[in-house]
Design a protein around this motif. Structure first.
Motif, PDB file in Angstrom:
ATOM      1  N   GLY A   1      48.827  46.580  33.901  1.00  0.00           N
ATOM      2  CA  GLY A   1      49.220  46.140  33.128  1.00  0.00           C
ATOM      3  C   GLY A   1      48.645  47.613  31.994  1.00  0.00           C
ATOM      4  N   HIS A   2      48.874  47.742  30.795  1.00  0.00           N
ATOM      5  CA  HIS A   2      49.473  49.346  29.729  1.00  0.00           C
ATOM      6  C   HIS A   2      49.715  50.555  30.948  1.00  0.00           C
ATOM      7  N   GLY A   3      48.801  50.953  31.145  1.00  0.00           N
ATOM      8  CA  GLY A   3      49.807  52.796  30.933  1.00  0.00           C
ATOM      9  C   GLY A   3      49.959  53.191  30.158  1.00  0.00           C
TER      10      GLY A   3
ATOM     11  N   LEU B   1      39.112  53.458  33.159  1.00  0.00           N
ATOM     12  CA  LEU B   1      39.964  53.423  32.332  1.00  0.00           C
ATOM     13  C   LEU B   1      41.307  52.052  32.977  1.00  0.00           C
ATOM     14  N   GLU B   2      41.113  50.881  32.151  1.00  0.00           N
ATOM     15  CA  GLU B   2      41.933  50.037  33.026  1.00  0.00           C
ATOM     16  C   GLU B   2      43.263  50.419  33.444  1.00  0.00           C
ATOM     17  N   LYS B   3      44.204  51.048  32.976  1.00  0.00           N
ATOM     18  CA  LYS B   3      45.609  50.974  33.350  1.00  0.00           C
ATOM     19  C   LYS B   3      44.870  51.672  34.747  1.00  0.00           C
TER      20      LYS B   3
ATOM     21  N   ILE C   1      48.509  41.969  36.880  1.00  0.00           N
ATOM     22  CA  ILE C   1      47.084  42.868  36.278  1.00  0.00           C
ATOM     23  C   ILE C   1      46.851  43.381  35.519  1.00  0.00           C
ATOM     24  N   HIS C   2      45.190  42.723  35.483  1.00  0.00           N
ATOM     25  CA  HIS C   2      44.193  43.497  34.032  1.00  0.00           C
ATOM     26  C   HIS C   2      43.264  43.366  34.478  1.00  0.00           C
ATOM     27  N   LEU C   3      42.216  44.224  33.234  1.00  0.00           N
ATOM     28  CA  LEU C   3      40.602  43.872  33.768  1.00  0.00           C
ATOM     29  C   LEU C   3      40.384  43.745  32.233  1.00  0.00           C
ATOM     30  N   ASN C   4      39.348  42.779  32.002  1.00  0.00           N
ATOM     31  CA  ASN C   4      38.810  42.245  31.488  1.00  0.00           C
ATOM     32  C   ASN C   4      37.564  43.282  31.225  1.00  0.00           C
TER      33      ASN C   4
END
Ligand SMILES: [Zn+2]
Length: 183
Positions: free
Chosen positions: A9-11, A23-25, A76-79
């Motif tokens: 996820g993200h990027g 950083l979640e990404k 795939i992510h983190l909340n």
């Protein structure tokens, strides 16, 4: 259709959630790469990584890479929830019983493997006002059955202490393999 897309996820300019230096990404891609490496051994070129480097991928470009090209996609992510959330959350499409099964098995394995609470299953997905899927990863990926995997809460230090990348990847892999045995 290939078997599985693993989406980090993200990027790039889109960092996703940020807290306490995380950083979640960056966390997403480390987990996604490891899941990919393990599953690749078994499923060979049936498994692909959607975003393999740190670059911006907007929702259209991302879903175009996935839509109808794979049977399944794990995003795939983190909340994050102002430091107040904890545990694992998985979200399938409202239109996919198989995706719902996969979402539950993965949540169970992450919960067991890393001692995370189950925050929520969204077992029947999440609807928007017009009765469609709430998330574009479900709405815009066609026949591909996407499960959004929120491994834990990035802004919760006790969750992040428990987050062992290898264990998280193994739990996701185990969940996917258990699911494959049921279909
Ligand atoms: Zn995210």
């Amino acid at each position: 259709m290939k078997l599985l897309a693993i989406d980090a996820g993200h990027g790039g300019e889109d960092t996703g959630a940020t807290a306490n230096g995380y950083l979640e990404k960056e966390v997403n891609i480390v987990i996604a790469r490891r899941v990919f490496d393990i599953l690749r051994e078994k499923y060979k070129n049936q498994v692909e990584l959607v975003r393999d480097k740190d670059y911006t991928l907007d929702y259209k470009a991302r879903t175009n890479k996935i839509k109808n090209r794979y049977k399944y996609c794990l995003s795939i992510h983190l909340n994050a929830y102002n430091g107040k959330g904890t545990g694992v959350l998985t979200i399938p499409s409202i239109f996919s019983p198989n995706g719902q099964k996969l979402a539950k098995i993965i949540a169970d394995n992450l919960s067991k493997g890393l001692d995370f609470k189950i925050n929520k299953y969204y077992q029947e997905g999440r609807k928007n006002k017009s009765g469609n899927d709430y998330y574009y990863m479900h709405r815009l990926t066609g026949k591909t059955k996407t499960v959004i995997v929120e491994v834990c809460f990035l802004d919760n230090l006790s969750d992040m202490k428990k987050l062992n990348i290898e264990k998280a990847a193994r739990a996701i892999v185990k969940g996917f393999e258990e699911f494959m045995e049921t279909i």
